[in-house]
Design a protein around this motif. Structure first.
Motif, PDB file in Angstrom:
ATOM      1  N   TYR A  25     -10.555  -2.546   1.076  1.00  0.00           N
ATOM      2  CA  TYR A  25      -9.987  -1.901  -0.099  1.00  0.00           C
ATOM      3  C   TYR A  25     -10.903  -2.133  -1.299  1.00  0.00           C
ATOM      4  CZ  TYR A  25      -5.843  -1.655   2.840  1.00  0.00           C
ATOM      5  OH  TYR A  25      -4.977  -1.396   3.866  1.00  0.00           O
TER       6      TYR A  25
ATOM      7  N   LYS B 198       0.884  -1.169   0.000  1.00  0.00           N
ATOM      8  CA  LYS B 198       0.000   0.000   0.000  1.00  0.00           C
ATOM      9  C   LYS B 198       0.917   1.212   0.000  1.00  0.00           C
ATOM     10  CE  LYS B 198      -3.595   2.435   2.582  1.00  0.00           C
ATOM     11  NZ  LYS B 198      -4.342   2.532   3.861  1.00  0.00           N
TER      12      LYS B 198
ATOM     13  N   ILE C 172     -11.549   0.932  -6.691  1.00  0.00           N
ATOM     14  CA  ILE C 172     -11.107   2.302  -6.961  1.00  0.00           C
ATOM     15  C   ILE C 172      -9.909   2.666  -6.099  1.00  0.00           C
ATOM     16  CG2 ILE C 172     -11.740   4.740  -6.768  1.00  0.00           C
ATOM     17  CD1 ILE C 172     -14.576   3.960  -7.529  1.00  0.00           C
ATOM     18  N   GLN C 173      -9.970   2.302  -4.805  1.00  0.00           N
ATOM     19  CA  GLN C 173      -8.859   2.595  -3.894  1.00  0.00           C
ATOM     20  C   GLN C 173      -7.613   1.807  -4.281  1.00  0.00           C
ATOM     21  OE1 GLN C 173      -9.697   1.734   0.210  1.00  0.00           O
ATOM     22  NE2 GLN C 173      -7.777   2.618   0.953  1.00  0.00           N
TER      23      GLN C 173
ATOM     24  N   GLU D 157      -6.668   0.884  -7.189  1.00  0.00           N
ATOM     25  CA  GLU D 157      -6.036   1.515  -8.351  1.00  0.00           C
ATOM     26  C   GLU D 157      -5.404   2.854  -7.994  1.00  0.00           C
ATOM     27  OE1 GLU D 157      -7.086   2.862 -12.942  1.00  0.00           O
ATOM     28  OE2 GLU D 157      -8.636   1.951 -11.661  1.00  0.00           O
ATOM     29  N   SER D 158      -6.121   3.687  -7.229  1.00  0.00           N
ATOM     30  CA  SER D 158      -5.630   5.035  -6.929  1.00  0.00           C
ATOM     31  C   SER D 158      -4.429   5.018  -5.991  1.00  0.00           C
ATOM     32  CB  SER D 158      -6.747   5.888  -6.321  1.00  0.00           C
ATOM     33  OG  SER D 158      -7.165   5.366  -5.077  1.00  0.00           O
ATOM     34  N   GLU D 159      -4.364   4.049  -5.090  1.00  0.00           N
ATOM     35  CA  GLU D 159      -3.270   3.992  -4.110  1.00  0.00           C
ATOM     36  C   GLU D 159      -2.206   2.972  -4.502  1.00  0.00           C
ATOM     37  OE1 GLU D 159      -4.487   3.714  -0.053  1.00  0.00           O
ATOM     38  OE2 GLU D 159      -6.182   5.094  -0.316  1.00  0.00           O
ATOM     39  N   ASN D 160      -2.326   2.435  -5.720  1.00  0.00           N
ATOM     40  CA  ASN D 160      -1.343   1.482  -6.233  1.00  0.00           C
ATOM     41  C   ASN D 160      -1.138   0.307  -5.263  1.00  0.00           C
ATOM     42  OD1 ASN D 160       0.470   0.495  -8.135  1.00  0.00           O
ATOM     43  ND2 ASN D 160       2.222   1.513  -7.203  1.00  0.00           N
TER      44      ASN D 160
END
Length: 259
Positions: free
Chosen positions: A232, A195, A235-236, A238-241
């Motif tokens: 998780y 994360k 969307i999260q 993807e956005s937070e890699n």
């Protein structure tokens, strides 16, 4: 398809040995030999070594049908240039069935060398980039243990646990191995994931309340105030890699003595 069982049976017959005579030499039951030849069980490390000696072959050939090869090493200067000065791992810190790689050594028969990253700790930040490179530090694991687990040896890495979130399953400073080829989430299994720059290890469950592909991360520690469940969404992720690194399959079960 050739298996450990078919190779064992063929060699035994070539040596004109009965299942009972093999059992007597190894100090096991005839039933054990029957199960091995039917591939319903795998011999323990001691029995496998004795089998190889009795049948004039190697443990690697019995397990895989291939002979072991020496581990290709970096030169000492290359190691220093790429990784810095290596430290010595104390053999007294390891179990009797686990060896520590020394520069220039071949892999012992019946063992598999797995990359060990002494400076990488799950839940202790920014270690994944280093995991993608080979480490000069190796820990020898009995090949039979790798085969029995179904782990892919070429994708396995050994790191250290940090923190108390997975107690009592995993303790701080415990060495664990991840299979980085196993990233599909099966509910209730333990995985490492990143994360941002943090490397975490948790029990994962598929979670689709906010879309297919999300997951829930659960700590083993029952203190949910300190270690709450983490959710998780796709969307999260993807956005937070957020990325699944691999599934946990083995721990070196050593505990420090309190004084």
């Amino acid at each position: 398809m050739e298996t450990l069982g078919t190779r064992l049976k063929e060699l035994r017959k070539n040596k004109k040995l009965t299942q009972q005579s093999v059992a007597d030499v190894l100090g096991v039951s005839k039933t054990s030999v029957i199960y091995w030849e039917k591939d319903e069980n795998v011999p323990k490390h001691e029995s496998l070594t004795a089998l190889a000696k009795l049948l004039d072959t190697s443990t690697d050939w019995l397990l895989t049908g291939k002979e072991s090869k020496a581990f290709k090493t970096l030169s000492f200067d290359e190691i220093k240039k790429k990784f810095g000065e290596p430290t010595t791992t104390n053999l007294n810190d390891m179990t009797s069935d686990i060896g520590v790689y020394e520069y220039g050594d071949p892999v012992p028969e019946g063992f598999t060398a797995i990359d060990y990253y002494p400076d990488i700790k799950a839940s202790a930040g920014n270690g994944y980039i280093n995991l993608e490179e080979s480490s000069p530090y190796k820990i020898f694991i009995p090949t039979v243990e790798v085969v029995t687990s179904g782990a892919s040896a070429t994708h396995c890495k050994i790191i250290n646990v940090d923190g108390e979130s997975m107690i009592p399953d995993l303790y701080p400073d415990q060495k664990i191995s991840l299979d980085m080829s196993a990233t599909k989430i099966y509910d209730g299994e333990i995985y490492a994931f990143t994360k941002g720059s943090e490397l975490k290890i948790k029990i994962l469950f598929n979670w689709g309340e906010e879309g297919q592909g999300g997951f829930r991360a659960v700590s083993r520690n029952p203190d949910k105030v300190r270690f709450p469940d983490e959710y998780y969404s796709p969307i999260q992720i993807e956005s937070e890699n957020i990325r699944i690194i691999g599934q946990y399959w083995m721990k070196i079960d050593i505990r420090k003595v309190r004084r």
